[in-house]
Enzyme design. Sequence first.
Site, mmCIF file in Angstrom:
data_model
loop_
_atom_site.group_PDB
_atom_site.id
_atom_site.type_symbol
_atom_site.label_atom_id
_atom_site.label_comp_id
_atom_site.label_asym_id
_atom_site.label_seq_id
_atom_site.Cartn_x
_atom_site.Cartn_y
_atom_site.Cartn_z
ATOM 1 N N ILE A 82 40.962 39.193 39.249
ATOM 2 C CA ILE A 82 41.465 38.522 38.049
ATOM 3 C C ILE A 82 41.274 37.015 38.181
ATOM 4 O O ILE A 82 41.679 36.403 39.175
ATOM 5 C CB ILE A 82 42.961 38.834 37.820
ATOM 6 C CG1 ILE A 82 43.190 40.349 37.790
ATOM 7 C CG2 ILE A 82 43.432 38.169 36.527
ATOM 8 C CD1 ILE A 82 42.436 41.083 36.715
ATOM 9 N N LYS A 83 40.670 36.436 37.181
ATOM 10 C CA LYS A 83 40.396 35.004 37.189
ATOM 11 C C LYS A 83 41.388 34.293 36.275
ATOM 12 O O LYS A 83 41.536 34.680 35.107
ATOM 13 C CB LYS A 83 38.957 34.765 36.708
ATOM 14 C CG LYS A 83 38.343 33.438 37.085
ATOM 15 C CD LYS A 83 36.882 33.452 36.649
ATOM 16 C CE LYS A 83 36.112 32.278 37.185
ATOM 17 N NZ LYS A 83 34.721 32.284 36.670
ATOM 18 N N VAL A 84 42.069 33.288 36.820
ATOM 19 C CA VAL A 84 43.075 32.554 36.049
ATOM 20 C C VAL A 84 42.800 31.055 36.147
ATOM 21 O O VAL A 84 42.244 30.591 37.147
ATOM 22 C CB VAL A 84 44.513 32.855 36.539
ATOM 23 C CG1 VAL A 84 44.832 34.341 36.431
ATOM 24 C CG2 VAL A 84 44.720 32.360 37.960
#
Length: 218
Positions: A82-84
């Site tokens: 997951i990229k935040v």
Amino acid sequence: MKFFVDTADTAEIADLAATGLLDGVTTNPSLIAKSGRDFMEVTKEICALVDGPVSAEVVALDHSTMMKEAEVLRKIADNVCIKVPLTVDGLKTCKALTDDGAMVNVTLCFSANQALLAAKAGATFISPFVGRHDDNGFDGLDLLRDIRLIYDNYNFETEILAASIRHPIHVLESARIGADVATMPPAVIRALFKHVLTDKGIEGFLADWAKTGQTILK
């Protein structure tokens, strides 16, 4: 150093994966839009092409919605990362997700202080944007050096993922500094193979071989 390719072009990913040199993939909303394909569909296809992490980015800005989007993305495949964004809510989300066993790539890092915060939040990867830093009058490689020093000082396990890589020299210098990963467009990975003396050497060998009139395959 691990090599990730920064693209949502599945044909390019498949071709590079066949070399055995590809360790993962990074995507972002801009790359998905460029592909012209459905976000979930293309992400699932990419995850099937590589064994390593595939960064899929949330688009919400608040923690609550980021978590909901992450829940959907995590169901795509086990290798989804997951990229935040590097914001307060992004780091809250990072902490919650990594505590739950998810991989998280914290992106849009432009300072060593930001990288320090991401590591304290448990990020799997921190993505300093080397080329974009250079574009704005700063030294992106100095940023990598500062992050490497800080992470080594405190034995942080967060991996430094050199992003916004523009050319082979960025890759070389990132490796010298000790970045754990470099993510780059397909063209930059292909440029790493190229050297004028290699091409010249092959040309000479083939010319000499032709003179012998021989063949290896009968």
